[in-house]
Scaffold this motif. Sequence first.
Motif, PDB file in Angstrom:
ATOM      1  N   TYR A   1       0.754  -1.211  -0.090  1.00 35.03           N
ATOM      2  CA  TYR A   1      -0.212   0.019  -0.023  1.00 35.03           C
ATOM      3  C   TYR A   1       0.841   1.158   0.037  1.00 35.03           C
ATOM      4  CZ  TYR A   1      -3.660   3.307   1.629  1.00 35.03           C
ATOM      5  OH  TYR A   1      -4.344   4.501   1.522  1.00 35.03           O
ATOM      6  N   PHE A   2       1.713   1.227   0.779  1.00 34.60           N
ATOM      7  CA  PHE A   2       2.770   2.593   0.902  1.00 34.60           C
ATOM      8  C   PHE A   2       3.553   2.551  -0.588  1.00 34.60           C
ATOM      9  CE2 PHE A   2       6.970   3.915   1.463  1.00 34.60           C
ATOM     10  CZ  PHE A   2       6.961   5.245   1.729  1.00 34.60           C
ATOM     11  N   SER A   3       3.874   1.490  -1.012  1.00 38.79           N
ATOM     12  CA  SER A   3       4.607   1.611  -2.420  1.00 38.79           C
ATOM     13  C   SER A   3       3.616   2.100  -3.603  1.00 38.79           C
ATOM     14  CB  SER A   3       5.036   0.317  -2.811  1.00 38.79           C
ATOM     15  OG  SER A   3       6.072  -0.195  -1.897  1.00 38.79           O
ATOM     16  N   CYS A   4       2.393   1.602  -3.425  1.00 43.64           N
ATOM     17  CA  CYS A   4       1.457   2.152  -4.364  1.00 43.64           C
ATOM     18  C   CYS A   4       1.193   3.753  -4.178  1.00 43.64           C
ATOM     19  CB  CYS A   4       0.070   1.520  -4.212  1.00 43.64           C
ATOM     20  SG  CYS A   4       0.237  -0.220  -4.828  1.00 43.64           S
ATOM     21  N   LEU A   5       0.963   4.062  -2.870  1.00 44.28           N
ATOM     22  CA  LEU A   5       0.911   5.758  -2.647  1.00 44.28           C
ATOM     23  C   LEU A   5       2.187   6.254  -3.127  1.00 44.28           C
ATOM     24  CD1 LEU A   5      -0.739   5.746   1.005  1.00 44.28           C
ATOM     25  CD2 LEU A   5      -1.939   6.159  -1.216  1.00 44.28           C
ATOM     26  N   GLN A   6       3.246   5.741  -2.932  1.00 44.25           N
ATOM     27  CA  GLN A   6       4.364   6.674  -3.399  1.00 44.25           C
ATOM     28  C   GLN A   6       4.564   6.858  -4.683  1.00 44.25           C
ATOM     29  OE1 GLN A   6       7.960   5.036  -1.893  1.00 44.25           O
ATOM     30  NE2 GLN A   6       9.352   6.933  -2.616  1.00 44.25           N
ATOM     31  N   LEU A   7       4.069   5.804  -5.594  1.00 43.75           N
ATOM     32  CA  LEU A   7       4.030   5.687  -7.011  1.00 43.75           C
ATOM     33  C   LEU A   7       3.034   6.904  -7.431  1.00 43.75           C
ATOM     34  CD1 LEU A   7       4.908   4.449  -9.726  1.00 43.75           C
ATOM     35  CD2 LEU A   7       3.105   2.965  -9.478  1.00 43.75           C
ATOM     36  N   PHE A   8       1.831   6.673  -6.867  1.00 44.65           N
ATOM     37  CA  PHE A   8       0.812   7.798  -7.168  1.00 44.65           C
ATOM     38  C   PHE A   8       1.419   9.129  -6.999  1.00 44.65           C
ATOM     39  CE2 PHE A   8      -2.583  10.404  -5.760  1.00 44.65           C
ATOM     40  CZ  PHE A   8      -3.538  10.306  -6.932  1.00 44.65           C
ATOM     41  N   GLU A   9       1.986   9.275  -5.844  1.00 42.09           N
ATOM     42  CA  GLU A   9       2.724  10.635  -5.653  1.00 42.09           C
ATOM     43  C   GLU A   9       3.696  11.116  -6.434  1.00 42.09           C
ATOM     44  OE1 GLU A   9       4.221  12.886  -1.564  1.00 42.09           O
ATOM     45  OE2 GLU A   9       4.433  10.857  -1.766  1.00 42.09           O
ATOM     46  N   TYR A  10       4.532  10.153  -7.104  1.00 43.17           N
ATOM     47  CA  TYR A  10       5.764  10.544  -7.899  1.00 43.17           C
ATOM     48  C   TYR A  10       4.989  10.907  -9.257  1.00 43.17           C
ATOM     49  CZ  TYR A  10       9.660   8.722  -5.360  1.00 43.17           C
ATOM     50  OH  TYR A  10      10.749   8.807  -4.411  1.00 43.17           O
ATOM     51  N   VAL A  11       3.897   9.945  -9.811  1.00 38.81           N
ATOM     52  CA  VAL A  11       3.139  10.305 -10.992  1.00 38.81           C
ATOM     53  C   VAL A  11       2.505  11.883 -11.292  1.00 38.81           C
ATOM     54  CG1 VAL A  11       1.322   9.499 -12.562  1.00 38.81           C
ATOM     55  CG2 VAL A  11       3.067   7.772 -11.476  1.00 38.81           C
ATOM     56  N   ASN A  12       2.036  11.946 -10.126  1.00 37.16           N
ATOM     57  CA  ASN A  12       0.828  13.190  -9.874  1.00 37.16           C
ATOM     58  C   ASN A  12       1.669  14.202  -9.309  1.00 37.16           C
ATOM     59  OD1 ASN A  12      -0.949  11.808 -11.184  1.00 37.16           O
ATOM     60  ND2 ASN A  12      -1.485  10.817  -9.157  1.00 37.16           N
ATOM     61  N   GLY A  13       2.753  14.319  -9.045  1.00 36.00           N
ATOM     62  CA  GLY A  13       3.580  15.420  -8.454  1.00 36.00           C
ATOM     63  C   GLY A  13       3.647  16.519  -9.178  1.00 36.00           C
ATOM     64  N   SER A  14       3.522  17.802  -8.542  1.00 41.91           N
ATOM     65  CA  SER A  14       3.502  19.081  -9.190  1.00 41.91           C
ATOM     66  C   SER A  14       5.055  19.534  -9.660  1.00 41.91           C
ATOM     67  CB  SER A  14       2.721  20.066  -8.935  1.00 41.91           C
ATOM     68  OG  SER A  14       3.228  20.329  -7.377  1.00 41.91           O
ATOM     69  N   PHE A  15       5.926  18.793  -9.286  1.00 38.67           N
ATOM     70  CA  PHE A  15       7.255  19.283  -9.303  1.00 38.67           C
ATOM     71  C   PHE A  15       8.269  18.064  -9.763  1.00 38.67           C
ATOM     72  CE2 PHE A  15       6.248  18.005  -5.124  1.00 38.67           C
ATOM     73  CZ  PHE A  15       7.507  17.255  -4.794  1.00 38.67           C
ATOM     74  N   THR A  16       9.386  18.492 -10.238  1.00 41.50           N
ATOM     75  CA  THR A  16      10.327  17.362 -10.615  1.00 41.50           C
ATOM     76  C   THR A  16      11.477  17.414  -9.912  1.00 41.50           C
ATOM     77  OG1 THR A  16      11.308  18.841 -12.043  1.00 41.50           O
ATOM     78  CG2 THR A  16       9.234  17.645 -13.055  1.00 41.50           C
ATOM     79  N   MET A  17      12.721  16.554 -10.302  1.00 42.42           N
ATOM     80  CA  MET A  17      13.901  16.591  -9.645  1.00 42.42           C
ATOM     81  C   MET A  17      14.663  17.821  -9.860  1.00 42.42           C
ATOM     82  SD  MET A  17      16.129  14.238  -8.220  1.00 42.42           S
ATOM     83  CE  MET A  17      16.227  12.488  -8.560  1.00 42.42           C
ATOM     84  N   ALA A  18      14.170  18.287 -10.966  1.00 44.82           N
ATOM     85  CA  ALA A  18      15.182  19.796 -11.442  1.00 44.82           C
ATOM     86  C   ALA A  18      14.675  20.935 -10.737  1.00 44.82           C
ATOM     87  CB  ALA A  18      14.893  19.895 -13.023  1.00 44.82           C
ATOM     88  N   ASN A  19      13.545  20.978  -9.964  1.00 43.78           N
ATOM     89  CA  ASN A  19      12.888  21.978  -9.083  1.00 43.78           C
ATOM     90  C   ASN A  19      13.773  22.332  -8.008  1.00 43.78           C
ATOM     91  OD1 ASN A  19      11.111  21.594 -11.262  1.00 43.78           O
ATOM     92  ND2 ASN A  19       9.568  22.014  -9.817  1.00 43.78           N
TER      93      ASN A  19
END
Length: 84
Positions: free
Chosen positions: A17-35
């Motif tokens: 469940y945690f891994s799925c939530l983290q994947l969801f957060e990564y896909v729908n995040g409003s920022f990137t590694m370059a921010n």
Amino acid sequence: MVERKNRLIMTIFLGVYFSCLQLFEYVNGSFTMANFIYGSTFFISTGFHGIHVIVGTTFLVICLIRLLSMHFSSYHHFGFETAS
């Protein structure tokens, strides 16, 4: 034995469940590694934690399979202790 099995299954479920939530957060995040520093700090810290959870969940799945196959006893359970 049934209570141990249920607790182990619940722990595995929470890891997935945690891994799925983290994947969801990564896909729908409003920022990137370059921010700037926030994006890189977020992705590095949560990425390492996510890898830790995925590896731990994999170990616990193997322990569940071994538990169901009756590989553990009160004297022989080092693999479970190591995983937990």
